[in-house]
Design a protein around this motif. Structure first.
Motif, PDB file in Angstrom:
ATOM      1  N   TYR A  37       0.846  -1.195   0.000  1.00  0.00           N
ATOM      2  CA  TYR A  37       0.000   0.000   0.000  1.00  0.00           C
ATOM      3  C   TYR A  37       0.878   1.240   0.000  1.00  0.00           C
ATOM      4  N   ILE A  38       0.340   2.305  -0.599  1.00  0.00           N
ATOM      5  CA  ILE A  38       1.065   3.565  -0.719  1.00  0.00           C
ATOM      6  C   ILE A  38       0.198   4.679  -0.158  1.00  0.00           C
ATOM      7  N   ALA A  39       0.730   5.439   0.789  1.00  0.00           N
ATOM      8  CA  ALA A  39       0.007   6.587   1.346  1.00  0.00           C
ATOM      9  C   ALA A  39       0.829   7.847   1.105  1.00  0.00           C
ATOM     10  N   VAL A  40       0.145   8.940   0.831  1.00  0.00           N
ATOM     11  CA  VAL A  40       0.827  10.208   0.562  1.00  0.00           C
ATOM     12  C   VAL A  40       0.177  11.323   1.380  1.00  0.00           C
ATOM     13  N   ALA A  41       0.968  12.367   1.645  1.00  0.00           N
ATOM     14  CA  ALA A  41       0.436  13.564   2.293  1.00  0.00           C
ATOM     15  C   ALA A  41      -0.003  14.532   1.206  1.00  0.00           C
TER      16      ALA A  41
END
Length: 500
Positions: free
Chosen positions: A14-18
């Motif tokens: 999974y990839i999370a970004v601000a």
């Protein structure tokens, strides 16, 4: 400047970004929020993620998956040999005896190291993040299991470097979950008040991790961590596979294990069946058309049968729970909440076991799949000068004790000292003073090899140079600073000498 958190899982990533003042999980080109940790090699190209997973059955010998456990290990490692027996692709030793994957790529045989395979997956995740952010991604925080040793963590750092990423920190899975949980809480006690103790339970596809965490306003402190590296969702899947292999052999006279494609299809169907049983207690059918020798097969299973098949696995859930409470010196009444994440915690029997042990209902306020990635993105935002994040300090713990050993000069016995005990807080540093006339070597190793999920206890050797006697011939005072850093790994020690 981009802020990205990568949760590199055993099965999915999974990839999370601000972005826009918050943290969000981004989707790939298939509009899926999860990207399978699969790399497939073909005669003309290489595919990663969803496209690679689609080739798992048709191109099994050249499709690499379930490789996370192989990071930083040698080919002769017992874990590698155990995994090798269950993988359709071939593993072999590299020149330095590390394990590599043998595949046919561009009509030639290639052998890729686990760092290269992991780097391919990270490159794909980096491209997905860049497509969503519309800017170049360089800095990131990557998640790793809390039980990873120095060699495994260095392997992940090497993979990040190959992928062109600047890994600001490697973050333990449960620590990332704790950060994601605590940073948004407005009702945490003041620093001088008694903290809120929360237990985080993470059972993913391949491993089970438990951590105890104390929260005060603006800070979290990990108290203890425990784990079972060999208990996860795939072990429950395997029980179903074994059951249906026996069932089909008796009813259809089919030897499923003799055909790779048939076994992979059965594994996929058993995983679906397990998920259906989590939400339905009635008989669930399992149908596979043209399974083997043009035969259609049929079977069924219900939740009660499944729990009976997996009774010993469910009992193993208790061991890390007991261990973490003993290490943190907590009683069930001291626990404010029990948060569960990870896909395998959706199994009702696992959930009930955890709830019964703590004597309270488990909490599912966090996204079970995405919590780790979001925590990593938050940590990246805290470390990034481009983002303003509320003050929040994080103190983690070391899962394994670390000892320093040295050879003394002729008139003294050799020395050995445990510099960091189990569950010692980090980042942290200590200064050790030596009296020497000549350069010397320090050896660093894990104190308790029996507790390691890794065959090699030695971490490394550090040479302290530029040491000479004082003018009057007496020994010089040498101070060695022993450090542990979260952005490197829990047990990497930077040693340097200074003569005075």
């Amino acid at each position: 400047m981009s802020v990205v958190g990568f949760d590199v899982g055993f099965q999915n990533s999974y990839i999370a970004v601000a972005r826009g003042g918050g943290i969000e999980t981004v989707t790939n080109e298939f509009t899926d929020r999860c990207t399978p940790a699969v790399v497939s090699f073909g005669p003309k190209n290489r595919t990663i993620g969803n496209a690679a997973k689609n080739q798992l059955i048709t191109n099994a010998k050249n499709t690499v998956f379930n490789f996370k456990r192989l990071n930083g290990r040698s080919f002769q490692d017992p874990v590698v040999q155990s995994e090798r027996a269950n993988l359709p692709y071939d593993l072999g030793p590299l020149q330095d005896e590390r394990v590599g994957a043998k595949v046919m790529y561009m009509d030639q045989e290639h052998q890729f190291s686990m760092e290269q395979i992991t780097a391919m997956l990270l490159t794909k995740m980096k491209e997905i993040a860049e497509a969503n952010l519309q800017k170049k991604v360089l800095d990131c925080v990557i998640s790793i299991p809390s039980f990873f040793t120095d060699a495994e963590r260095r392997s992940v750092l090497d993979a990040a470097q190959i992928a062109g990423l600047n890994c600001l920190r490697l973050m333990n899975d449960t620590t990332a979950v704790a950060l994601n949980y605590g940073i948004y809480k407005q009702d945490l006690p003041a620093p001088e008040e008694k903290p809120k103790n929360v237990i985080f339970v993470d059972m993913g596809h391949s491993a089970f991790q438990v951590s105890a965490c104390a929260f005060n306003k603006g800070k979290l402190k990990m108290l203890a961590t425990a784990f079972d590296p060999y208990l996860g969702g795939r072990d429950f899947d395997q029980r179903l596979v074994e059951y249906f292999c026996t069932d089909f052999k008796s009813r259809y006279r089919l030897d499923v294990k003799s055909r790779v494609r048939a076994l992979l299809r059965l594994q996929q169907e058993c995983e679906k069946l397990k998920k259906l049983m989590s939400s339905n207690s009635t008989d669930i059918p399992l149908n596979i058309e043209c399974f083997m020798d043009d035969k259609d097969v049929y079977g069924k299973m219900n939740r009660a049968q499944f729990e009976e098949l997996c009774a010993d696995l469910i009992e193993r859930v208790l061991v890390p729970l007991v261990a973490v409470m003993e290490q943190a010196q907590l009683q069930p009444q001291d626990i404010f909440a029990v948060e569960i994440v990870g896909g395998a915690t959706r199994i009702p029997a696992v959930k009930m076991k955890i709830a019964k042990f703590f004597g309270k209902e488990v909490s599912t306020t966090l996204n079970a799949d995405e919590a780790v990635a979001r925590g990593c993105a938050l940590q990246c935002a805290i470390l990034s000068p481009a983002f303003k994040v509320r003050e929040f300090s994080i103190t983690d713990v070391m899962p394994f004790p670390v000892t320093l050993a040295w050879n003394s000069e002729a008139d003294e016995p050799n020395g050995c000292h445990e510099v960091f005990c189990k569950n010692h807080s980090f980042p942290f540093s200590k200064v050790i003073t030596f009296y020497r006339k000549n350069p010397f070597v320090l050896e660093v190793f894990y104190s308790d090899p029996t507790s390691l999920p890794y065959p090699e206890a030695k971490i490394g050797e550090f040479s302290v140079q530029n040491v000479s006697p004082q003018e009057d011939g007496e020994k010089s005072k040498v101070k060695v600073k022993v450090c542990e850093y979260t952005w490197d790994c829990e047990c990497v020690l930077s040693c340097y000498g200074s003569e005075s």
